[in-house]
Design a protein around this motif. Sequence first.
Motif, PDB file in Angstrom:
ATOM      1  N   MET A   1       0.834  -1.175   0.000  1.00  0.00           N
ATOM      2  CA  MET A   1       0.000   0.000   0.000  1.00  0.00           C
ATOM      3  C   MET A   1       0.877   1.237   0.000  1.00  0.00           C
ATOM      4  O   MET A   1       1.911   1.284   0.661  1.00  0.00           O
ATOM      5  CB  MET A   1      -0.889   0.028   1.244  1.00  0.00           C
ATOM      6  N   LYS A   2       0.412   2.239  -0.709  1.00  0.00           N
ATOM      7  CA  LYS A   2       1.018   3.553  -0.634  1.00  0.00           C
ATOM      8  C   LYS A   2       0.130   4.411   0.254  1.00  0.00           C
ATOM      9  O   LYS A   2      -1.071   4.515   0.024  1.00  0.00           O
ATOM     10  CB  LYS A   2       1.141   4.183  -2.021  1.00  0.00           C
ATOM     11  N   LEU A   3       0.750   5.003   1.281  1.00  0.00           N
ATOM     12  CA  LEU A   3       0.046   5.932   2.161  1.00  0.00           C
ATOM     13  C   LEU A   3       0.557   7.327   1.846  1.00  0.00           C
ATOM     14  O   LEU A   3       1.723   7.635   2.096  1.00  0.00           O
ATOM     15  CB  LEU A   3       0.297   5.604   3.636  1.00  0.00           C
ATOM     16  N   ILE A   4      -0.297   8.144   1.260  1.00  0.00           N
ATOM     17  CA  ILE A   4       0.029   9.548   1.011  1.00  0.00           C
ATOM     18  C   ILE A   4      -0.375  10.306   2.264  1.00  0.00           C
ATOM     19  O   ILE A   4      -1.559  10.358   2.605  1.00  0.00           O
ATOM     20  CB  ILE A   4      -0.698  10.105  -0.234  1.00  0.00           C
ATOM     21  N   PHE A   5       0.604  10.863   2.960  1.00  0.00           N
ATOM     22  CA  PHE A   5       0.409  11.528   4.245  1.00  0.00           C
ATOM     23  C   PHE A   5       0.447  13.033   4.014  1.00  0.00           C
ATOM     24  O   PHE A   5       1.516  13.647   3.988  1.00  0.00           O
ATOM     25  CB  PHE A   5       1.513  11.068   5.206  1.00  0.00           C
ATOM     26  N   ILE A   6      -0.736  13.623   3.801  1.00  0.00           N
ATOM     27  CA  ILE A   6      -0.821  15.061   3.528  1.00  0.00           C
ATOM     28  C   ILE A   6      -0.961  15.798   4.851  1.00  0.00           C
ATOM     29  O   ILE A   6      -1.917  15.579   5.587  1.00  0.00           O
ATOM     30  CB  ILE A   6      -1.996  15.388   2.593  1.00  0.00           C
ATOM     31  N   ALA A  64      -5.975  -2.013   9.370  1.00  0.00           N
ATOM     32  CA  ALA A  64      -6.990  -2.704   8.563  1.00  0.00           C
ATOM     33  C   ALA A  64      -6.756  -2.482   7.075  1.00  0.00           C
ATOM     34  O   ALA A  64      -6.859  -3.419   6.274  1.00  0.00           O
ATOM     35  CB  ALA A  64      -8.385  -2.226   8.968  1.00  0.00           C
ATOM     36  N   ALA A  65      -6.436  -1.246   6.693  1.00  0.00           N
ATOM     37  CA  ALA A  65      -6.184  -0.944   5.274  1.00  0.00           C
ATOM     38  C   ALA A  65      -4.983  -1.728   4.762  1.00  0.00           C
ATOM     39  O   ALA A  65      -5.013  -2.281   3.655  1.00  0.00           O
ATOM     40  CB  ALA A  65      -5.967   0.560   5.087  1.00  0.00           C
ATOM     41  N   LEU A  66      -3.948  -1.807   5.567  1.00  0.00           N
ATOM     42  CA  LEU A  66      -2.751  -2.546   5.174  1.00  0.00           C
ATOM     43  C   LEU A  66      -3.016  -4.047   5.093  1.00  0.00           C
ATOM     44  O   LEU A  66      -2.600  -4.700   4.138  1.00  0.00           O
ATOM     45  CB  LEU A  66      -1.622  -2.253   6.167  1.00  0.00           C
ATOM     46  N   GLU A  67      -3.716  -4.583   6.080  1.00  0.00           N
ATOM     47  CA  GLU A  67      -4.002  -6.012   6.087  1.00  0.00           C
ATOM     48  C   GLU A  67      -4.875  -6.437   4.910  1.00  0.00           C
ATOM     49  O   GLU A  67      -4.749  -7.563   4.416  1.00  0.00           O
ATOM     50  CB  GLU A  67      -4.657  -6.404   7.402  1.00  0.00           C
ATOM     51  N   GLN A  68      -5.736  -5.551   4.464  1.00  0.00           N
ATOM     52  CA  GLN A  68      -6.615  -5.878   3.343  1.00  0.00           C
ATOM     53  C   GLN A  68      -5.993  -5.555   1.982  1.00  0.00           C
ATOM     54  O   GLN A  68      -6.622  -5.744   0.952  1.00  0.00           O
ATOM     55  CB  GLN A  68      -7.956  -5.142   3.494  1.00  0.00           C
ATOM     56  N   GLY A  69      -4.769  -5.050   1.991  1.00  0.00           N
ATOM     57  CA  GLY A  69      -4.063  -4.792   0.742  1.00  0.00           C
ATOM     58  C   GLY A  69      -4.596  -3.609  -0.052  1.00  0.00           C
ATOM     59  O   GLY A  69      -4.481  -3.586  -1.275  1.00  0.00           O
ATOM     60  N   LEU A  70      -5.155  -2.638   0.627  1.00  0.00           N
ATOM     61  CA  LEU A  70      -5.620  -1.435  -0.051  1.00  0.00           C
ATOM     62  C   LEU A  70      -4.434  -0.812  -0.790  1.00  0.00           C
ATOM     63  O   LEU A  70      -3.386  -0.582  -0.187  1.00  0.00           O
ATOM     64  CB  LEU A  70      -6.183  -0.449   0.977  1.00  0.00           C
ATOM     65  N   ILE A  94       4.050   0.916  11.224  1.00  0.00           N
ATOM     66  CA  ILE A  94       3.010  -0.021  10.802  1.00  0.00           C
ATOM     67  C   ILE A  94       2.999  -0.179   9.286  1.00  0.00           C
ATOM     68  O   ILE A  94       2.816  -1.282   8.772  1.00  0.00           O
ATOM     69  CB  ILE A  94       1.617   0.365  11.363  1.00  0.00           C
ATOM     70  N   VAL A  95       3.252   0.899   8.563  1.00  0.00           N
ATOM     71  CA  VAL A  95       3.294   0.818   7.099  1.00  0.00           C
ATOM     72  C   VAL A  95       4.474  -0.058   6.664  1.00  0.00           C
ATOM     73  O   VAL A  95       4.320  -0.946   5.816  1.00  0.00           O
ATOM     74  CB  VAL A  95       3.345   2.224   6.462  1.00  0.00           C
ATOM     75  N   LYS A  96       5.643   0.167   7.233  1.00  0.00           N
ATOM     76  CA  LYS A  96       6.825  -0.631   6.890  1.00  0.00           C
ATOM     77  C   LYS A  96       6.626  -2.093   7.245  1.00  0.00           C
ATOM     78  O   LYS A  96       7.015  -2.989   6.489  1.00  0.00           O
ATOM     79  CB  LYS A  96       8.068  -0.085   7.599  1.00  0.00           C
ATOM     80  N   ARG A  97       6.030  -2.355   8.408  1.00  0.00           N
ATOM     81  CA  ARG A  97       5.797  -3.736   8.862  1.00  0.00           C
ATOM     82  C   ARG A  97       4.953  -4.521   7.853  1.00  0.00           C
ATOM     83  O   ARG A  97       5.102  -5.726   7.716  1.00  0.00           O
ATOM     84  CB  ARG A  97       5.125  -3.700  10.234  1.00  0.00           C
TER      85      ARG A  97
END
Length: 176
Positions: A1-6, A64-70, A94-97
Motif C-alpha cells: 500500500m502507498k500511504l500519502i500523508f498530507i 486494517a487498510a494494510l491487512e486488506q491490501g488497499l 506499521i506501514v513498513k511492517r
Amino acid sequence: MKLIFIHGAPAAGKLTTAKALLAQTGGRLFDNHAAIDIARTVFDFGAPGFWELVQTVRMSVLGAALEQGLPLLVMTFVYADPIDLPTFEQFEAIVKRHGGELLPVFLKCSTEEIVRRVATPDRAARRKLMSETGVRQFLDEHTVSAVPRQNCLVLDSEANSAETNAQAIIRRFDLV
C-alpha cells in the motif's frame, strides 16, 4: 500500500488536496477528523483519554487498510514538530511492517491565507477550528512543519490549486 500523508496547518488545504488527488487516482481517504469525530462521541475535545483514543482509531484504520491490501490511502494530518514525531513514527512503523510506503506531502500556506480560509461553511459543518483567534493561537503555540524525511514533498497550497498540487503528488510518487 502507498500511504500519502498530507500534512500542514489547519486550513492549509489538506482535505481539498486529498479529494483532488483521489479524483485523479482512485484510492481511499482517511481524513484525520474521522478519528477526532469518533473520539468526540466519547470524550470532550482534549479531555483525558481523547488523544489516546484518536491515535488508537488511526492505528486501527491503518492496520486494517494494510491487512486488506488497499493499494492507495490518502491521510490528512496537522503535524506539529516535535510533539507529533512519535505519532508519525508509529504510522511509519506499521506501514513498513506491512511492506507499504509512507509518502509524506507538506502543504505550506501563509498565516494570512489560513486566517482567510479558516471560517468557511465546510469547516463549520465538520466542527473544525474556525476562528482567527484560535488558528493564530494554534500557530503561535505549535511549529507546523514538514515531517523530517528526505522524501517529503513540499507544495504551496496558497500559490497552487489543489488540482495542480495533486498532479505534482502523482508525478513525484508515480501514482498513475
